[in-house]
Design a protein around this motif. Structure first.
Motif, PDB file in Angstrom:
ATOM      1  N   ALA A   1       2.271   3.440 -11.453  1.00  0.00           N
ATOM      2  CA  ALA A   1       0.674   3.704 -11.786  1.00  0.00           C
ATOM      3  C   ALA A   1      -0.154   4.058 -10.642  1.00  0.00           C
ATOM      4  N   LYS A   2       0.155   3.661  -9.344  1.00  0.00           N
ATOM      5  CA  LYS A   2      -0.517   3.854  -8.470  1.00  0.00           C
ATOM      6  C   LYS A   2      -0.380   5.214  -7.945  1.00  0.00           C
TER       7      LYS A   2
ATOM      8  N   GLN B   1       0.666   7.646  -9.909  1.00  0.00           N
ATOM      9  CA  GLN B   1      -0.048   8.602 -10.548  1.00  0.00           C
ATOM     10  C   GLN B   1      -1.594   8.807 -10.299  1.00  0.00           C
ATOM     11  N   GLU B   2      -1.990   7.704 -10.115  1.00  0.00           N
ATOM     12  CA  GLU B   2      -3.457   7.486  -9.545  1.00  0.00           C
ATOM     13  C   GLU B   2      -3.705   8.487  -8.407  1.00  0.00           C
ATOM     14  N   LEU B   3      -2.786   8.555  -7.305  1.00  0.00           N
ATOM     15  CA  LEU B   3      -2.976   9.090  -6.184  1.00  0.00           C
ATOM     16  C   LEU B   3      -2.531  10.870  -6.331  1.00  0.00           C
ATOM     17  N   GLY B   4      -1.836  11.110  -7.708  1.00  0.00           N
ATOM     18  CA  GLY B   4      -1.342  12.268  -7.997  1.00  0.00           C
ATOM     19  C   GLY B   4      -0.175  12.802  -7.548  1.00  0.00           C
TER      20      GLY B   4
ATOM     21  N   THR C   1       2.104  16.030  -4.184  1.00  0.00           N
ATOM     22  CA  THR C   1       1.134  16.079  -5.368  1.00  0.00           C
ATOM     23  C   THR C   1       1.468  17.570  -6.083  1.00  0.00           C
TER      24      THR C   1
ATOM     25  N   GLN D   1       3.449  -1.139 -11.457  1.00  0.00           N
ATOM     26  CA  GLN D   1       1.916  -1.171 -10.635  1.00  0.00           C
ATOM     27  C   GLN D   1       2.094  -0.156  -9.645  1.00  0.00           C
TER      28      GLN D   1
ATOM     29  N   LYS E   1       0.772  -1.127  -0.128  1.00  0.00           N
ATOM     30  CA  LYS E   1      -0.044  -0.064   0.043  1.00  0.00           C
ATOM     31  C   LYS E   1       0.760   1.200   0.009  1.00  0.00           C
TER      32      LYS E   1
END
Length: 640
Positions: free
Chosen positions: A184-185, A187-190, A280, A181, A130
């Motif tokens: 990518a996570k 990027q998803e979280l900024g 971020t 992976q 995580k």
């Protein structure tokens, strides 16, 4: 006959009968108990004993005929039977099918048995990972634990008549989380700033659970308002302590003075801060800085950024918000006692008295007061520090009287600020952990104030009550900051304060307001001993000698008593440290501080009462080296 079976009422009787029949001794035979005797009630034999006796010279050949063997080769069980089959014992991690039926424990094989063994099935635990971001968004961490594959492998074993079948546990780590992976996570979280790719790769190859920092922002560096650097001494040196513990006050330096042309202070411009950056990629602003405003009073001048004296005297530097007032004030020195022959003394500067202040006399000063002898049932009032070398008997000593109200109000605001900071952090944590939205902050704020932050609620009530009582003595700015706090903490409906940005802005406003009333001078009261007296000061109160007996003490700062505090009441806005409180006779002595402060007592007698806010604790037995404070979480007084 080489081997026989014989019956008897007991095993021993059967053996003796067999030896007679074979005409041998015990040493010549191998004895095997086939059946033990059984007895019913009253000793009646219900089942006879049976033994088998075989002559020893026949044993080896018989054993060779009856022994079977079993072994494991390349994961397959092999066995052979001669007269009797081998015994196998199924160990941990082994599945054994005997004639199609699963067995556990041990079993003796017979010719023609279908016996197959298998290792138990492997178990697989997938990798766990995580990504977390701290409340300030200055750091992102990756927590990773590799997966684990566990499997059993059958071991080859040599032939044996009793074979323990073994399986070896083999463990293999599984790395089924890829670098792609994780990216990518992110990027998803900024999370796009300060990403450490090497730290990610290393974490994903860890052999055990690990938490690694994989992205770091930039901490903001707060700027600094312009300030005044004082270049002359402000106050006395500490007196020299002799070997016997007494104090030599001959070495005390009186209040500092300057001569014409002396440098008093240097004015420094403000220092700009540096904004930060979150992971971020959001800018973290810093507060605006302001220059200090210098107001020159009597006896001083300014040359560029230097403040100089143009006449001799005592420099006075007073901070009022963002303005610093610098001036030179004179000092009155009185060589004898203050009594009826002299009259009361009122002076707009510092006062130094070499003798005593006698009964019913008054000494007042707008600056500091130094008295080198005693105060006997007299009144001493100063707007700044008071130093009394010896004793105060039945007197009233007051310092910074017009500052006490401000000290009380600022003390309450500091309590509120501390609680507000903690409440903002709590809300930030709830938003991260429970995915609470901004529109949910209002009900959370009300619930926190009513449950977890009751101390802040009490401080707000005291602040508003004090402002109303002293309305004519304070300015509107005290009501303005109170109104803003009230709008955030006790509003009937959501408003602009009920978001993280609104609360942060309010906290900055509160910090700025409190900062305007920081004093560079601590208007302290220092004395050796007091009896039946009133001692009130806006700053620290220090008792250096035997202590205080039956006195009423108020300290806007800290209270320090090197001796005994016996009888009476003492309150300190910023905590207290006392060597001894009360007496062996149980004389009631009350010590009080606000809830955020600490009381330290080296020796507390029975009957001593301590008070934090409105909550009290009474000592019912003598205790030593006690540190006490108020625990906001537990809502009680605790010992350190």
């Amino acid at each position: 006959m080489d081997g026989i079976e014989v019956k008897g009422q007991t095993v021993e009787e059967a053996i003796e009968e067999g030896l007679k029949q074979l005409q041998v001794t015990r040493e010549d035979v191998v004895i095997e108990i086939v059946q033990q005797e059984r007895k019913k009630l009253f000793g009646i034999v219900s089942q006879p004993a049976i033994v088998r006796l075989t002559k020893k010279q026949q044993t080896e050949s018989v054993i060779q005929k009856i022994e079977g063997k079993a072994w494991v080769k390349d994961g397959v069980l092999h066995y052979e039977c001669v007269h009797e089959g081998p015994t196998i014992v199924v160990g941990e991690g082994v599945i054994c099918l005997h004639n199609g039926k699963a067995i556990e424990g041990s079993i003796t094989l017979q010719e023609g048995d279908d016996v197959r063994i298998y290792p138990k099935e492997e178990s697989i635990a997938q990798s766990v990972w995580k990504i977390d971001i701290d409340a300030k968004k200055l750091e992102a961490t990756l927590t990773f634990a590799p997966g684990v594959r566990r499997r059993y492998v059958l071991e080859d074993q040599q032939p044996a008549s009793k074979l323990h079948i073994q399986a070896k546990m083999e463990t293999e780590l599984i790395y089924d989380v890829s670098y792609e992976q994780v990216m990518a996570k992110l990027q998803e979280l900024g999370i796009v700033y300060g990403v450490n790719e090497e730290a990610i790769r290393e974490a994903l190859q860890a052999e055990k659970k690990i938490t690694a920092v994989i992205a770091k922002g930039i901490e903001p560096i707060e700027g600094k308002d312009g300030w005044v650097e004082v270049k002359v001494g402000e106050g006395r040196k500490k007196p020299k302590v002799r070997e016997d513990g007494t104090v030599d006050y001959r070495e005390i330096e009186t209040i500092a003075t300057v001569g014409e042309g002396d440098l008093i202070a240097v004015v420094h411009p403000p220092q700009q801060g540096k904004p930060g950056l979150t992971v971020t990629n959001e800018v973290i602003p810093v507060k605006e800085v302001h220059p200090v405003t210098i107001k020159l009073g009597k006896g001083v001048t300014m040359d560029e950024n230097r403040i100089l004296a143009i006449q001799g005297g005592r420099p006075q530097i007073a901070k009022k918000g963002k303005t610093v007032v610098v001036s030179i004030i004179p000092k009155l020195v009185h060589q004898g006692d203050v009594d009826l022959s002299v009259g009361n003394i009122y002076f707009k500067g510092d006062v130094e008295i070499a003798g005593n202040v006698q009964e019913e006399m008054v000494v007042e000063a707008l600056g500091s007061i130094m008295i080198l002898q005693n105060v006997n049932r007299a009144k001493i009032r100063a707007q700044q520090s008071i130093f009394i070398q010896q004793n105060v008997i039945g007197g009233t000593v007051t310092s910074g009287e017009n500052k006490m109200l401000v000290t009380q109000l600022i003390g309450l605001l500091q309590q509120i600020r501390h609680s507000l900071e903690r409440m903002i952090v709590t809300i930030q944590q709830l938003m991260v952990m429970s995915k609470i939205r901004e529109q949910d902050i209002y009900p959370i704020t009300k619930k926190l104030v009513e449950s977890k932050f009751q101390t802040m609620m009490e401080a707000m009530k005291q602040y508003k009550t004090l402002c109303e009582q002293k309305r004519e003595e304070i300015g509107e700015q005290w009501f303005d900051i109170g109104s803003q706090l009230d709008g955030c903490l006790f509003a009937d409906r959501p408003n602009h304060f009920h978001c993280l940005e609104g609360m942060a802005n309010l906290l900055r406003e509160l910090n700025t307001f409190i900062g305007q009333y920081d004093r560079e001078e601590n208007d302290a009261i220092e004395l050796s001993y007091a009896l039946n007296s009133v001692i009130h000061g806006s700053g620290d109160v220090i008792v250096t000698g035997k202590g205080c007996y039956n006195c009423n003490i108020y300290a806007g700062g800290t209270l320090t008593v090197h001796g005994v505090l016996r009888g009476g009441e003492a309150y300190a806005q910023k905590g207290m440290k006392v060597k001894e409180v009360g007496s062996s006779l149980g004389i009631k002595t009350v010590l009080a501080v606000p809830k955020g402060e600490i009381i330290y007592i080296e020796h507390a007698w029975e009957g001593t009462v301590v008070q934090f806010g409105k909550r009290t604790y009474t000592f019912y037995e003598e205790k030593k080296y006690v540190e006490m404070k108020w625990d906001d979480e537990r809502q009680e007084i605790v010992f350190g």
